[in-house]
Write a protein that holds these residues in place. Sequence first.
Motif, PDB file in Angstrom:
ATOM      1  N   ALA A 192       0.761  -1.153  -0.008  1.00 29.35           N
ATOM      2  CA  ALA A 192       0.063  -0.026  -0.042  1.00 29.35           C
ATOM      3  C   ALA A 192       0.760   1.293   0.010  1.00 29.35           C
ATOM      4  N   VAL A 193       0.257   2.388  -0.626  1.00 30.12           N
ATOM      5  CA  VAL A 193       1.020   3.695  -0.705  1.00 30.12           C
ATOM      6  C   VAL A 193       0.081   4.779  -0.249  1.00 30.12           C
TER       7      VAL A 193
ATOM      8  N   PHE B 288       4.787   3.979   2.845  1.00 30.31           N
ATOM      9  CA  PHE B 288       4.229   2.937   2.031  1.00 30.31           C
ATOM     10  C   PHE B 288       4.487   1.690   3.096  1.00 30.31           C
ATOM     11  N   ARG B 289       3.971   0.712   2.725  1.00 35.88           N
ATOM     12  CA  ARG B 289       4.030  -0.678   3.545  1.00 35.88           C
ATOM     13  C   ARG B 289       4.354  -1.698   2.272  1.00 35.88           C
ATOM     14  N   MET B 290       5.236  -2.823   2.912  1.00 34.70           N
ATOM     15  CA  MET B 290       5.514  -3.704   2.091  1.00 34.70           C
ATOM     16  C   MET B 290       5.599  -5.111   2.985  1.00 34.70           C
ATOM     17  N   THR B 291       5.789  -6.033   2.012  1.00 34.54           N
ATOM     18  CA  THR B 291       5.973  -7.351   2.974  1.00 34.54           C
ATOM     19  C   THR B 291       7.350  -7.345   3.469  1.00 34.54           C
ATOM     20  N   ARG B 292       6.996  -8.231   4.635  1.00 34.90           N
ATOM     21  CA  ARG B 292       8.277  -8.553   5.663  1.00 34.90           C
ATOM     22  C   ARG B 292       9.115  -9.856   5.401  1.00 34.90           C
TER      23      ARG B 292
ATOM     24  N   LEU C  14       6.179  -4.342   6.919  1.00 34.66           N
ATOM     25  CA  LEU C  14       7.061  -3.139   7.086  1.00 34.66           C
ATOM     26  C   LEU C  14       6.567  -1.846   6.527  1.00 34.66           C
ATOM     27  N   GLU C  15       6.713  -0.956   7.354  1.00 35.27           N
ATOM     28  CA  GLU C  15       6.310   0.750   6.926  1.00 35.27           C
ATOM     29  C   GLU C  15       7.422   1.403   6.842  1.00 35.27           C
TER      30      GLU C  15
END
Length: 274
Positions: free
Chosen positions: A28-29, A39-43, A81-82
Amino acid sequence: MNAPAKTDDFVATKPAVPDNVYAETVLAVEHYTDFLFRFRMTRPAGFRFRSGEFAMIGLMVGDKPIYRAYSIASPAWDEELEFFSIKVPDGPLTSHLQKIKAGDTVLMRKKPTGTLVLDALTPGKRLYMFSTGTGIAPFASLIRDPETYEKFDEVILTHTCREVAELKYGFDLMEEIRNHEFLSEIVGTKLKHYPTVTRDPSYPNQGRITDLIESGKLFTDLGVPPLEPATDRGMICGSTEMLKDTKALLEAAGLTEGANSQPAEFVIERAFVG
Protein backbone atom coordinates in the motif's frame (compact mmCIF):
# COMPACT_ATOMS: atom_id res chain seq x y z
CA MET A 1 13.96 9.55 8.22
CA ASN A 2 16.06 8.96 5.16
CA ALA A 3 19.35 9.90 3.55
CA PRO A 4 20.79 10.52 0.07
CA ALA A 5 22.31 7.91 -2.24
CA LYS A 6 23.98 7.61 -5.63
CA THR A 7 22.04 7.18 -8.86
CA ASP A 8 21.62 6.43 -12.54
CA ASP A 9 18.70 6.82 -14.96
CA PHE A 10 15.55 4.84 -14.21
CA VAL A 11 14.41 2.32 -16.81
CA ALA A 12 11.14 0.42 -17.08
CA THR A 13 12.78 -2.98 -17.53
CA LYS A 14 13.07 -5.32 -14.55
CA PRO A 15 16.72 -6.35 -14.09
CA ALA A 16 17.76 -9.30 -11.95
CA VAL A 17 17.62 -8.74 -8.20
CA PRO A 18 21.11 -8.44 -6.64
CA ASP A 19 22.39 -11.24 -4.46
CA ASN A 20 22.11 -11.07 -0.66
CA VAL A 21 19.17 -8.63 -0.57
CA TYR A 22 15.45 -9.07 -0.01
CA ALA A 23 13.05 -8.31 -2.85
CA GLU A 24 9.73 -7.39 -1.25
CA THR A 25 6.29 -6.49 -2.60
CA VAL A 26 4.66 -3.11 -2.02
CA LEU A 27 1.28 -3.58 -0.31
CA ALA A 28 0.00 0.00 0.00
CA VAL A 29 1.07 3.60 -0.65
CA GLU A 30 -0.38 6.75 0.91
CA HIS A 31 0.58 10.25 -0.24
CA TYR A 32 0.23 12.94 2.43
CA THR A 33 1.49 16.03 0.62
CA ASP A 34 3.52 16.88 -2.46
CA PHE A 35 6.58 16.17 -0.30
CA LEU A 36 5.61 13.27 1.99
CA PHE A 37 4.32 9.71 1.60
CA ARG A 38 4.34 6.38 3.38
CA PHE A 39 4.30 2.84 2.07
CA ARG A 40 3.93 -0.66 3.46
CA MET A 41 5.56 -3.78 2.04
CA THR A 42 5.91 -7.44 2.82
CA ARG A 43 8.30 -8.47 5.60
CA PRO A 44 10.81 -11.25 4.87
CA ALA A 45 10.23 -14.34 7.02
CA GLY A 46 13.74 -14.22 8.52
CA PHE A 47 14.02 -10.45 8.98
CA ARG A 48 14.48 -9.36 12.60
CA PHE A 49 14.99 -5.82 13.92
CA ARG A 50 14.63 -3.73 17.06
CA SER A 51 12.00 -0.99 17.02
CA GLY A 52 13.76 2.27 16.12
CA GLU A 53 16.36 0.77 13.77
CA PHE A 54 16.76 1.58 10.08
CA ALA A 55 17.35 -0.48 6.95
CA MET A 56 18.81 0.20 3.52
CA ILE A 57 15.92 0.39 1.03
CA GLY A 58 16.47 0.46 -2.71
CA LEU A 59 15.27 0.10 -6.29
CA MET A 60 16.91 -1.09 -9.46
CA VAL A 61 17.78 2.11 -11.33
CA GLY A 62 19.27 1.38 -14.70
CA ASP A 63 21.26 -1.82 -14.31
CA LYS A 64 22.25 -1.36 -10.67
CA PRO A 65 20.55 -1.02 -7.28
CA ILE A 66 20.39 2.36 -5.57
CA TYR A 67 19.90 2.35 -1.79
CA ARG A 68 19.00 4.86 0.88
CA ALA A 69 18.78 4.58 4.67
CA TYR A 70 15.19 4.47 5.92
CA SER A 71 13.98 4.17 9.48
CA ILE A 72 11.56 1.27 9.85
CA ALA A 73 8.33 2.95 10.95
CA SER A 74 6.52 -0.26 11.86
CA PRO A 75 7.14 -1.91 15.26
CA ALA A 76 9.20 -5.08 15.63
CA TRP A 77 6.06 -7.24 16.10
CA ASP A 78 4.36 -6.13 12.85
CA GLU A 79 4.02 -8.70 10.06
CA GLU A 80 4.56 -5.94 7.47
CA LEU A 81 7.17 -3.19 7.09
CA GLU A 82 6.26 0.49 6.95
CA PHE A 83 8.36 3.46 5.81
CA PHE A 84 7.74 7.23 5.80
CA SER A 85 9.53 9.20 3.10
CA ILE A 86 10.14 12.62 1.68
CA LYS A 87 9.75 13.27 -2.06
CA VAL A 88 12.64 14.96 -3.83
CA PRO A 89 11.86 15.71 -7.52
CA ASP A 90 15.44 15.06 -8.67
CA GLY A 91 16.38 12.78 -5.76
CA PRO A 92 18.56 9.82 -6.73
CA LEU A 93 16.14 7.34 -5.17
CA THR A 94 13.06 9.24 -4.00
CA SER A 95 12.30 10.59 -7.48
CA HIS A 96 11.58 6.95 -8.37
CA LEU A 97 10.41 5.62 -5.02
CA GLN A 98 7.58 8.16 -4.79
CA LYS A 99 6.06 6.55 -7.93
CA ILE A 100 5.77 3.03 -6.50
CA LYS A 101 2.38 1.37 -6.26
CA ALA A 102 0.95 -1.81 -4.80
CA GLY A 103 2.49 -4.85 -6.45
CA ASP A 104 5.86 -3.22 -7.23
CA THR A 105 9.15 -4.63 -5.92
CA VAL A 106 11.39 -2.82 -3.42
CA LEU A 107 14.84 -4.04 -2.41
CA MET A 108 16.11 -4.18 1.17
CA ARG A 109 19.52 -5.11 2.51
CA LYS A 110 19.42 -7.79 5.16
CA LYS A 111 21.05 -6.10 8.16
CA PRO A 112 19.17 -3.39 10.13
CA THR A 113 21.02 -1.07 12.50
CA GLY A 114 20.65 2.21 14.39
CA THR A 115 21.03 4.01 17.72
CA LEU A 116 17.41 4.98 18.41
CA VAL A 117 16.68 1.83 20.37
CA LEU A 118 15.56 1.27 23.94
CA ASP A 119 18.71 -0.76 24.67
CA ALA A 120 20.82 2.40 24.29
CA LEU A 121 19.07 4.17 27.18
CA THR A 122 19.44 3.67 30.91
CA PRO A 123 16.22 3.14 32.92
CA GLY A 124 14.09 6.23 33.51
CA LYS A 125 10.56 7.47 34.10
CA ARG A 126 9.81 9.73 31.14
CA LEU A 127 10.94 9.26 27.51
CA TYR A 128 11.07 12.21 25.10
CA MET A 129 11.15 11.56 21.36
CA PHE A 130 12.18 14.79 19.61
CA SER A 131 11.53 14.76 15.84
CA THR A 132 11.31 17.04 12.84
CA GLY A 133 9.86 16.10 9.44
CA THR A 134 10.40 12.46 8.51
CA GLY A 135 12.47 12.12 11.69
CA ILE A 136 9.24 10.88 13.25
CA ALA A 137 9.66 7.53 11.44
CA PRO A 138 11.73 5.63 14.05
CA PHE A 139 9.39 6.90 16.75
CA ALA A 140 6.40 5.62 14.77
CA SER A 141 7.96 2.22 15.43
CA LEU A 142 8.73 2.81 19.11
CA ILE A 143 5.36 4.29 20.12
CA ARG A 144 3.68 1.16 18.74
CA ASP A 145 5.97 -1.21 20.65
CA PRO A 146 4.66 -2.49 24.01
CA GLU A 147 8.22 -2.67 25.37
CA THR A 148 8.40 1.14 25.31
CA TYR A 149 5.57 1.33 27.84
CA GLU A 150 7.04 -1.44 29.95
CA LYS A 151 10.19 0.64 30.40
CA PHE A 152 8.68 4.12 30.78
CA ASP A 153 5.73 5.56 32.69
CA GLU A 154 5.34 8.44 30.26
CA VAL A 155 6.26 8.82 26.58
CA ILE A 156 6.27 12.24 24.90
CA LEU A 157 6.48 12.48 21.10
CA THR A 158 7.25 15.93 19.70
CA HIS A 159 6.94 16.48 15.96
CA THR A 160 7.86 19.78 14.33
CA CYS A 161 7.13 20.56 10.67
CA ARG A 162 6.81 23.66 8.56
CA GLU A 163 3.05 23.41 7.89
CA VAL A 164 0.03 21.68 9.44
CA ALA A 165 -0.48 19.28 6.52
CA GLU A 166 2.95 17.78 7.20
CA LEU A 167 1.86 16.76 10.72
CA LYS A 168 -0.88 14.39 9.51
CA TYR A 169 1.23 11.21 9.68
CA GLY A 170 1.73 11.80 13.40
CA PHE A 171 -2.01 12.29 13.96
CA ASP A 172 -2.72 9.12 11.97
CA LEU A 173 -0.38 7.20 14.28
CA MET A 174 -2.22 8.47 17.36
CA GLU A 175 -5.55 7.46 15.86
CA GLU A 176 -4.22 4.01 14.95
CA ILE A 177 -3.02 3.42 18.51
CA ARG A 178 -6.34 4.58 20.01
CA ASN A 179 -8.24 2.14 17.80
CA HIS A 180 -5.85 -0.81 18.00
CA GLU A 181 -7.14 -3.99 19.64
CA PHE A 182 -4.28 -4.36 22.14
CA LEU A 183 -2.13 -1.20 21.85
CA SER A 184 -4.92 1.07 23.07
CA GLU A 185 -4.99 -0.73 26.41
CA ILE A 186 -1.20 -1.00 26.77
CA VAL A 187 -0.58 2.65 25.90
CA GLY A 188 -3.54 4.07 27.80
CA THR A 189 -2.71 7.63 28.86
CA LYS A 190 1.08 7.12 28.85
CA LEU A 191 1.61 8.64 25.39
CA LYS A 192 1.52 12.40 24.78
CA HIS A 193 1.73 13.91 21.29
CA TYR A 194 3.12 17.45 20.94
CA PRO A 195 3.00 18.71 17.32
CA THR A 196 4.35 22.15 16.38
CA VAL A 197 4.72 24.16 13.17
CA THR A 198 7.11 26.91 12.14
CA ARG A 199 5.35 28.50 9.12
CA ASP A 200 1.62 28.39 9.84
CA PRO A 201 0.53 31.16 12.25
CA SER A 202 -3.02 29.76 12.51
CA TYR A 203 -1.87 26.64 14.39
CA PRO A 204 -1.95 26.74 18.23
CA ASN A 205 1.53 25.20 18.79
CA GLN A 206 4.12 27.47 17.20
CA GLY A 207 7.90 27.31 16.98
CA ARG A 208 10.96 25.12 16.83
CA ILE A 209 11.13 22.47 19.50
CA THR A 210 14.51 23.78 20.67
CA ASP A 211 12.99 27.21 21.35
CA LEU A 212 10.10 25.60 23.22
CA ILE A 213 12.51 23.58 25.37
CA GLU A 214 14.69 26.62 26.08
CA SER A 215 11.76 28.86 26.99
CA GLY A 216 10.14 26.15 29.11
CA LYS A 217 6.87 26.36 27.17
CA LEU A 218 7.10 22.67 26.19
CA PHE A 219 7.07 21.60 29.83
CA THR A 220 4.36 24.07 30.83
CA ASP A 221 2.10 22.94 27.98
CA LEU A 222 2.60 19.27 28.88
CA GLY A 223 2.29 19.80 32.62
CA VAL A 224 5.65 18.17 33.38
CA PRO A 225 8.79 19.43 35.16
CA PRO A 226 11.90 20.56 33.22
CA LEU A 227 14.44 17.97 32.07
CA GLU A 228 16.03 16.02 34.90
CA PRO A 229 18.79 13.39 34.44
CA ALA A 230 17.41 11.14 37.18
CA THR A 231 14.05 10.68 35.47
CA ASP A 232 14.14 11.86 31.85
CA ARG A 233 15.47 10.12 28.75
CA GLY A 234 15.61 11.43 25.20
CA MET A 235 15.84 10.34 21.57
CA ILE A 236 16.53 12.82 18.76
CA CYS A 237 15.97 12.48 15.01
CA GLY A 238 15.84 15.39 12.58
CA SER A 239 17.92 17.91 10.66
CA THR A 240 21.60 18.54 11.35
CA GLU A 241 20.89 21.85 13.07
CA MET A 242 18.06 20.38 15.15
CA LEU A 243 20.27 17.49 16.32
CA LYS A 244 23.06 19.83 17.35
CA ASP A 245 20.82 22.31 19.17
CA THR A 246 18.69 19.70 20.94
CA LYS A 247 21.78 17.77 22.02
CA ALA A 248 23.22 20.97 23.52
CA LEU A 249 20.00 21.62 25.46
CA LEU A 250 19.86 18.07 26.85
CA GLU A 251 23.52 18.25 27.87
CA ALA A 252 22.93 21.62 29.52
CA ALA A 253 20.20 19.91 31.57
CA GLY A 254 22.74 17.30 32.72
CA LEU A 255 21.85 14.42 30.40
CA THR A 256 24.64 12.36 28.79
CA GLU A 257 24.64 10.92 25.27
CA GLY A 258 24.59 7.12 25.04
CA ALA A 259 24.98 4.38 22.46
CA ASN A 260 24.29 0.68 21.98
CA SER A 261 27.64 -0.13 23.57
CA GLN A 262 27.27 2.38 26.42
CA PRO A 263 23.67 3.25 27.39
CA ALA A 264 23.03 6.69 28.89
CA GLU A 265 20.30 9.37 29.13
CA PHE A 266 19.80 10.29 25.45
CA VAL A 267 20.63 9.07 21.94
CA ILE A 268 20.85 10.62 18.46
CA GLU A 269 20.45 9.05 15.03
CA ARG A 270 23.21 10.46 12.81
CA ALA A 271 22.87 8.06 9.88
CA PHE A 272 20.74 10.54 7.92
CA VAL A 273 22.96 13.60 8.38
CA GLY A 274 25.68 14.96 6.18
